[in-house]
Design a protein around this motif. Structure first.
Motif, mmCIF file in Angstrom:
data_model
loop_
_atom_site.group_PDB
_atom_site.id
_atom_site.type_symbol
_atom_site.label_atom_id
_atom_site.label_comp_id
_atom_site.label_asym_id
_atom_site.label_seq_id
_atom_site.Cartn_x
_atom_site.Cartn_y
_atom_site.Cartn_z
ATOM 1 N N THR A 238 0.853 -1.191 0.000
ATOM 2 C CA THR A 238 0.000 0.000 0.000
ATOM 3 C C THR A 238 0.888 1.239 0.000
ATOM 4 O OG1 THR A 238 -1.984 0.972 0.999
ATOM 5 C CG2 THR A 238 -0.235 0.334 2.513
ATOM 6 N N ARG A 239 0.360 2.319 -0.563
ATOM 7 C CA ARG A 239 1.141 3.553 -0.684
ATOM 8 C C ARG A 239 1.232 4.293 0.643
ATOM 9 N NH1 ARG A 239 3.207 5.557 -5.044
ATOM 10 N NH2 ARG A 239 2.734 4.370 -6.917
ATOM 11 N N VAL A 240 2.384 4.884 0.894
ATOM 12 C CA VAL A 240 2.534 5.776 2.032
ATOM 13 C C VAL A 240 3.267 7.033 1.559
ATOM 14 C CG1 VAL A 240 2.558 3.935 3.771
ATOM 15 C CG2 VAL A 240 4.709 4.667 2.708
ATOM 16 N N SER A 241 3.329 8.032 2.418
ATOM 17 C CA SER A 241 4.037 9.263 2.047
ATOM 18 C C SER A 241 4.804 9.779 3.247
ATOM 19 C CB SER A 241 3.048 10.316 1.557
ATOM 20 O OG SER A 241 2.398 10.913 2.657
ATOM 21 N N HIS A 242 5.495 10.908 3.045
ATOM 22 C CA HIS A 242 6.273 11.492 4.139
ATOM 23 C C HIS A 242 5.376 11.881 5.320
ATOM 24 C CE1 HIS A 242 4.787 15.029 1.934
ATOM 25 N NE2 HIS A 242 4.797 15.607 3.097
ATOM 26 N N TYR C 37 4.420 20.820 6.249
ATOM 27 C CA TYR C 37 4.531 19.547 6.950
ATOM 28 C C TYR C 37 5.564 19.706 8.048
ATOM 29 C CZ TYR C 37 6.531 14.936 7.873
ATOM 30 O OH TYR C 37 7.031 13.833 8.486
ATOM 31 N N VAL C 38 5.292 19.084 9.194
ATOM 32 C CA VAL C 38 6.278 19.100 10.274
ATOM 33 C C VAL C 38 6.673 17.671 10.604
ATOM 34 C CG1 VAL C 38 6.746 19.738 12.666
ATOM 35 C CG2 VAL C 38 5.391 21.249 11.221
ATOM 36 N N VAL C 273 9.550 18.590 -4.678
ATOM 37 C CA VAL C 273 10.323 17.654 -3.866
ATOM 38 C C VAL C 273 11.315 18.411 -2.979
ATOM 39 C CG1 VAL C 273 11.767 15.588 -3.906
ATOM 40 C CG2 VAL C 273 10.227 16.063 -5.833
ATOM 41 N N MET C 274 11.317 18.098 -1.705
ATOM 42 C CA MET C 274 12.354 18.587 -0.812
ATOM 43 C C MET C 274 13.061 17.367 -0.224
ATOM 44 S SD MET C 274 10.241 21.619 1.083
ATOM 45 C CE MET C 274 11.723 22.455 1.637
ATOM 46 N N VAL C 275 14.352 17.538 0.046
ATOM 47 C CA VAL C 275 15.120 16.415 0.572
ATOM 48 C C VAL C 275 15.619 16.756 1.959
ATOM 49 C CG1 VAL C 275 17.204 15.018 0.276
ATOM 50 C CG2 VAL C 275 15.817 15.642 -1.714
ATOM 51 N N VAL C 281 10.359 14.890 1.035
ATOM 52 C CA VAL C 281 9.047 15.428 1.379
ATOM 53 C C VAL C 281 8.462 15.888 0.059
ATOM 54 C CG1 VAL C 281 7.838 17.334 2.510
ATOM 55 C CG2 VAL C 281 9.681 16.121 3.704
ATOM 56 N N ILE C 282 7.300 15.356 -0.308
ATOM 57 C CA ILE C 282 6.735 15.645 -1.625
ATOM 58 C C ILE C 282 5.379 16.311 -1.470
ATOM 59 C CG2 ILE C 282 5.873 14.599 -3.747
ATOM 60 C CD1 ILE C 282 8.131 12.590 -3.531
ATOM 61 N N PHE C 283 5.299 17.551 -1.936
ATOM 62 C CA PHE C 283 4.048 18.300 -1.837
ATOM 63 C C PHE C 283 3.288 18.184 -3.154
ATOM 64 C CE2 PHE C 283 6.507 20.789 1.432
ATOM 65 C CZ PHE C 283 5.744 20.361 2.506
ATOM 66 N N THR C 284 2.151 17.536 -3.126
ATOM 67 C CA THR C 284 1.376 17.359 -4.366
ATOM 68 C C THR C 284 0.079 18.155 -4.274
ATOM 69 O OG1 THR C 284 0.380 15.435 -3.382
ATOM 70 C CG2 THR C 284 2.251 15.088 -4.856
#
Lengths: 284, 284, 284, 284
Positions: A238-242, C37-38, C273-275, C281-284
């Protein structure tokens, strides 16, 4: 009618399929399902076959004896023959996590699982009340460093007394000894909470979080001597994210673990799994 | 060796499998693949079988004749027999969208597709350059209200002249006439850009957007007289969210359409699809 | 209107969001997108913000200077600011596999990618014809053990001469030197043909076959000094079974690789994308 | 600290984000989460914001009053403000199927759900024992044609007496009246056992079987007056093939229904869902 399921593997040779179908026809059987596969690299033939016979004239032991001398020895087959009347007996080993237990017992109750559960073993009493609710005998067998051998002996006694066919570790969290594995080869099903071979061993969700994967998984496999390295029966992801903390991965993972383990149990109980070279051939 | 693929369906009866495997063995063939399925509701038996014969002594027409009289008539089978030497010929119908075209030709070039593409037909010249780059004859056959019948005649001439086996509508965007469908029954493959039966007809991505679905899909099916209602060969889906505009759905959908159509083409070209009761049986 | 995209990360503190939105408002900007995001474990704040300004009165360099002194220094931010007018420049490194190349160029042609491709570099001439078909300059820079350093210098010259923003290794099959990685940190995107961290290194489909996994994957990540261990941008998977030979895994994997790489390229090109800590960390 | 969650939507205008963040800062709040979305077609702005305040000096009613006059009226916002102390109260309506019930109660027990379940209502007694095992009050309210109105009144009494926030129909199998829907707008969550809008209405697995789809799904949505046409919260799908009988689709579907409904419940309970134009905006 008596229904027989036959699983075969052997070196691939010409005319195997015709020989087997002929044999069944000569014994008065009607083939209702046949599936076969050849591993071209290893040159190994695999087959799963279901066949129906008139119940009054059919004696399973006689059939097995004929199968052995007339067919299996000629082709040097490894083979197993099951009669559909006898449901396989599954022992459940659990610890403190309840999600796989609830899931399996819910399916058991609804008639989804073609098996019997003679008992549940746990090294803790935490989930005893669930076993009771579902009216399944519960044995509390604590496991400590010192009592490990003794505990295993109690487990083996129960397994033998109930003629258990296979064992499911529903998040049991204990290492199974080589002795027990050798007594139940490819008959102990584990659920590992990662997409194997990624994240072998303890705390896979923590490792997945640290590595920053975008997909997590669960894997059900037969237990072998090497940890988390046995033949894989079923996997899902399953997909997850940050945005997912470790606790989120654990919660999402529970949903995977339940379904993956249940699917593996169904495949095994329905005799759809063959093992070769530490891999599974699964006929669906 | 000559390799033969046989597809069969008929009313289910005892001993069908044994009869077929016996027949193959008697003709000197070795079965290398067998798969079968019984629709228990309709009581219909389906089988796909691959068999190898010594090339020098094997004549396909003779084999077919024997198969017909010795087997097919007894069981009242519908059957098809293919020789592996002859690759199926696929005509590509396209219009202005290039994504499925690039995808199919890329796979064709890489050897992934077991077929020949004798020509591409389009009602527009926009993608002619792609056909040229891949060295495939391109025919521009414009279609207007007035010339529809004439255009179809030209298409049919080309199809017959090249002995085309099946047609793929790679986002062709034109309605196929009942006349052409009757000439190529279950041999015209379409890609529809929705998860059928949801969003039949034009502009499915717009409809999906309006309905607020959380998953979009693509469906490849055989063309029948009823629009978007033919037997489904393959489907796939992908997640979307409120953040996706219609243009995003279209872009994400392109990736689905390509893969779904390519998979359907491969299944058909490898003779793995049987059609019954407006549904497909797919042996993989 | 001028559109500005701001990416920020720093130690989490009270009032960061209000300070930033105030700053934008005071400069006459209108925020059109904000996401934040934190990471509670590390206590790090991440933000992506898009803002529009009147084009005539807005000077990007002035804005950056103000941002730095009035905001970034106070909160000790790591920050990047992009103007939407300037499309990022992407260099493509390829070798002999054409599937990712066709896929990316097809998307580029269709306007799906918000970037420019100034040139393609390959260590072989096999795919030069594709670059020509799409009218993109192609440089053949052979790489052998002895010429590796010299080849890299040529590559770096081209990258600098064209002011390339990021590099995509579309199955380039060569190890990138630490020197080049240090010049393009988190700016070199690779596609690895496995579900990382499973099957690091060469021949992952062979390893997946051997392990008998039921799902295979592809992973796009930034290249770092440690092989296949950089921050993961995107992953996807597909089901396989015992019937799939290695060549089937490779063919199915191609479809994954294309889509996963394309998605990673789009995320990077759209500055989403931030690293941090070897994770994205990916903001969509 | 007191934590406040604010959900807003209104016509999009410049400076909304800055105005809101300023307002929060002026009231002494620290924004810990902000997410926003603009529907460019309808020109509607949506926002979800979490903010922390010193508990001693913060009074929710005062804050709401200020928010209304200083902010909401200016921008003509639709808004909702929740205090994190108050867990939402969810009533469960069930009938005879136990899979969603076991699943939700298992999650409830494990602490996965941020809500309270004051009671379970069923039109049958079949699952009363499960409610008892989990120590949740169970009300048996039979529903027949003649008693429908009376039953509904009993339901409404219970709902009001317990100040229930939202209702979950866990395969309740009864049509909800327009009267009840109007009392709980976008607060009644249903699980439909198909991939909507395909297979609206009764017996969707039978329809899916008949159509020969290759993928089945489940959909959780808010109940509106039009059957199965309300705003979709969550969907998921799984692959099927010709080998699956209707009973197999039902069994596979159960696994989908459980997870899809649970996810919808979690999104709603965590105040992450906004409804507009019969669609959902979901901030995760």
């Amino acid at each position: 009618m008596t229904k027989i399921t036959i699983l075969i593997h052997c070196k691939d040779k010409p005319n195997i399929i015709a020989s087997i179908t002929n044999f069944i026809a000569n014994k008065g059987g009607n083939i209702v399902y046949i599936d076969q596969y050849v591993d071209r690299e290893q040159d190994i033939f695999f087959m799963r076959l279901e066949s129906e016979f008139e119940a009054e004239s059919f004696i399973t032991t006689d059939f097995k004896a004929c199968f052995k001398t007339e067919l299996a020895e000629t082709f040097k087959m490894k083979w197993r023959i099951y009669s559909s009347e006898k449901k396989p007996k599954m022992a459940l080993f659990i610890s403190k996590y309840d999600h796989c237990l609830y899931d399996l017992l819910g399916r058991y109750n609804s008639g989804e699982l073609n098996l019997e559960i003679p008992f549940i073993i746990s090294n803790h009493r935490d989930l005893e009340h669930i076993a009771k609710n579902f009216n399944i005998p519960f044995y509390h067998i604590p496991v400590t460093k010192d009592t490990k051998k003794e505990a295993e002996n109690k487990q083996l006694e129960l397994l033998e007394a109930h003629k258990v066919d296979f064992i499911v570790l529903a998040r049991y969290m204990q290492i199974i000894s080589d002795n027990m594995i050798s007594k139940y080869p490819n008959k102990i099903i584990n659920i590992h909470h990662s997409f194997l071979p990624a994240f072998v061993g303890a705390k896979p969700y923590h490792s997945a979080y640290k590595r920053g994967v975008k997909i997590i998984g669960a894997t059900s496999h037969y237990v072998t001597e090497e940890l988390d390295a046995g033949p894989i029966i079923e996997q899902d992801v399953t997909r997850v994210s940050h945005t997912h903390a470790i606790s989120d991965l654990i919660a999402k993972g529970r949903d995977l673990e339940k379904v993956v383990l249940a699917n593996a149990v169904k495949l095994h109980a329905n005799r759809k799994v063959m093992v070769y070279n530490n891999k599974t051939v699964i006929f669906t």
